[in-house]
Design a protein around this motif. Sequence first.
Motif, mmCIF file in Angstrom:
data_model
loop_
_atom_site.group_PDB
_atom_site.id
_atom_site.type_symbol
_atom_site.label_atom_id
_atom_site.label_comp_id
_atom_site.label_asym_id
_atom_site.label_seq_id
_atom_site.Cartn_x
_atom_site.Cartn_y
_atom_site.Cartn_z
ATOM 1 N N ILE A 80 28.634 82.530 -16.334
ATOM 2 C CA ILE A 80 28.079 82.968 -15.367
ATOM 3 C C ILE A 80 28.270 82.269 -14.048
ATOM 4 O O ILE A 80 27.996 81.009 -14.161
ATOM 5 C CB ILE A 80 26.480 83.014 -15.818
ATOM 6 C CG1 ILE A 80 26.075 83.993 -17.138
ATOM 7 C CG2 ILE A 80 25.679 83.809 -14.435
ATOM 8 C CD1 ILE A 80 24.882 84.035 -17.437
ATOM 9 N N GLY A 81 28.793 82.618 -12.984
ATOM 10 C CA GLY A 81 28.893 82.082 -11.713
ATOM 11 C C GLY A 81 27.874 82.106 -10.983
ATOM 12 O O GLY A 81 27.107 83.574 -10.886
ATOM 13 N N TRP A 82 27.151 81.293 -10.291
ATOM 14 C CA TRP A 82 26.015 81.340 -9.570
ATOM 15 C C TRP A 82 26.068 80.554 -8.497
ATOM 16 O O TRP A 82 26.119 79.438 -8.202
ATOM 17 C CB TRP A 82 24.621 80.942 -10.412
ATOM 18 C CG TRP A 82 23.541 81.272 -9.969
ATOM 19 C CD1 TRP A 82 22.970 81.971 -8.754
ATOM 20 C CD2 TRP A 82 22.025 80.828 -10.404
ATOM 21 N NE1 TRP A 82 21.710 82.337 -8.544
ATOM 22 C CE2 TRP A 82 21.132 81.494 -9.496
ATOM 23 C CE3 TRP A 82 21.502 80.101 -11.314
ATOM 24 C CZ2 TRP A 82 19.792 81.190 -9.792
ATOM 25 C CZ3 TRP A 82 20.231 79.962 -11.677
ATOM 26 C CH2 TRP A 82 19.484 80.576 -10.716
ATOM 27 N N VAL A 83 25.950 81.242 -7.041
ATOM 28 C CA VAL A 83 25.984 80.529 -6.009
ATOM 29 C C VAL A 83 24.658 80.663 -5.341
ATOM 30 O O VAL A 83 24.123 81.944 -4.973
ATOM 31 C CB VAL A 83 27.097 81.324 -4.902
ATOM 32 C CG1 VAL A 83 27.059 80.553 -3.453
ATOM 33 C CG2 VAL A 83 28.460 81.045 -5.741
ATOM 34 N N LYS A 150 32.247 80.302 1.428
ATOM 35 C CA LYS A 150 33.425 81.132 0.529
ATOM 36 C C LYS A 150 33.943 79.888 -0.314
ATOM 37 O O LYS A 150 34.177 80.390 -1.458
ATOM 38 C CB LYS A 150 34.695 80.891 1.737
ATOM 39 C CG LYS A 150 34.184 82.183 2.647
ATOM 40 C CD LYS A 150 35.259 82.575 3.576
ATOM 41 C CE LYS A 150 34.924 83.809 4.465
ATOM 42 N NZ LYS A 150 36.109 84.120 5.364
ATOM 43 N N LEU A 151 33.801 78.660 -0.111
ATOM 44 C CA LEU A 151 34.297 77.641 -0.771
ATOM 45 C C LEU A 151 33.252 77.714 -2.161
ATOM 46 O O LEU A 151 33.821 77.429 -3.215
ATOM 47 C CB LEU A 151 34.132 75.956 -0.172
ATOM 48 C CG LEU A 151 35.252 75.923 0.761
ATOM 49 C CD1 LEU A 151 34.823 74.477 1.535
ATOM 50 C CD2 LEU A 151 36.501 75.789 0.083
ATOM 51 N N ALA A 156 32.737 78.978 -7.966
ATOM 52 C CA ALA A 156 31.981 79.619 -9.041
ATOM 53 C C ALA A 156 32.908 80.236 -9.491
ATOM 54 O O ALA A 156 32.661 80.667 -10.912
ATOM 55 C CB ALA A 156 30.919 80.507 -8.255
ATOM 56 N N LEU A 157 33.803 80.907 -9.329
ATOM 57 C CA LEU A 157 35.229 81.561 -9.906
ATOM 58 C C LEU A 157 35.992 80.940 -10.605
ATOM 59 O O LEU A 157 36.761 81.284 -11.416
ATOM 60 C CB LEU A 157 35.905 82.360 -8.746
ATOM 61 C CG LEU A 157 35.177 83.412 -8.199
ATOM 62 C CD1 LEU A 157 35.853 84.045 -6.906
ATOM 63 C CD2 LEU A 157 34.723 84.670 -9.110
ATOM 64 N N MET A 158 36.029 79.400 -10.451
ATOM 65 C CA MET A 158 36.799 78.576 -11.025
ATOM 66 C C MET A 158 36.990 78.784 -12.449
ATOM 67 O O MET A 158 38.104 78.597 -13.155
ATOM 68 C CB MET A 158 36.703 77.097 -10.493
ATOM 69 C CG MET A 158 37.997 76.274 -10.782
ATOM 70 S SD MET A 158 39.323 76.607 -10.062
ATOM 71 C CE MET A 158 40.263 75.520 -11.108
#
Length: 258
Positions: A80-83, A150-151, A156-158
């Motif tokens: 799970i990516g969380w920003v 954006k960074l 989070a997508l890495m």
Amino acid sequence: MSNIIEVKDVLWEREHKSILKNVNWTIRKGEHWALLGLNGSGKTTLLNMITGYIWPTKGEISVLGHQYGTVDLREMRKRIGWVSSSFQERIHPNEKTQHLVISGLHASVGLFEQPTEDHMQKAVSLMETLGCAHLLDRPYQTCSQGEKQKLLIARALMASPDLLILDEAGNGLDFLSRESLLQSIASLVNQKDAPTLLYVTHHVEEILPEFTHSLLLRKGTVFASGKTEEILTSEQLSALFETPVQVSWKNNRAWLSL
Ligand SMILES: Nc1ncnc2c1ncn2[C@@H]1O[C@H](COP(=O)(O)OP(=O)(O)OP(=O)(O)O)[C@@H](O)[C@H]1O
Ligand SMILES: [Mg+2]
């Protein structure tokens, strides 16, 4: 895989108050959701539950086919990516942009090992997708708020998550930076094998046509959920906000006026 997220009859009580009540929500593969609700309606609480940081008083949560309570949450969180904006304060100001992106692999704040060539390539390719590859080698603190967002999404997508949660990603951005961020999100969602996106916002106009479904939360309960075009109507949003509002559609996006 079965459903991406299943929230069943969830109740969360604190200080004798029901913060979330009777919450039922299913996200299926291929869907992307927007989550909308006034301040204090329970959005972040619900996200904290989906990421396993808090536990329902009653009810069940399953994410990516695993029921919470029967699964290692650390393993789940890797998927799970969380920003969220609270993370920004923890980043070292001199961290190089690409190192910040690569640190998403280890869910760490800084990067403690020399990145491999493969990781560098992946970071650059993600920065290209998000339209921020020109920031390579720059210290994080020299980037604008929109560039930082954006960074953080690239970071989070890495780890190639199956689910990506963006909590008020458009906050603090000027009109053009926000549009640029939204276009980057749209191109991300349109890629093959894109993660399921869960986008939390206060701003109806940020809900892209790519967000197939929307959930409206009101005072800790689900006010409405379903296909975005059926949910974002003048009638529903007037009732949600308890104020008469008008929704008009332009370029497949809903715009709100009083
Ligand atoms: N640990 C806690 N103890 C008591 N009340 C809490 C706790 N956590 C959250 N709340 C309350 O639950 C409600 C929902 O909070 P939450 O942060 O989920 O709202 P939100 O929809 O994310 O709001 P915002 O749009 O302002 O971010 C608020 O009234 C908040 O004060
Ligand atoms: Mg919140």
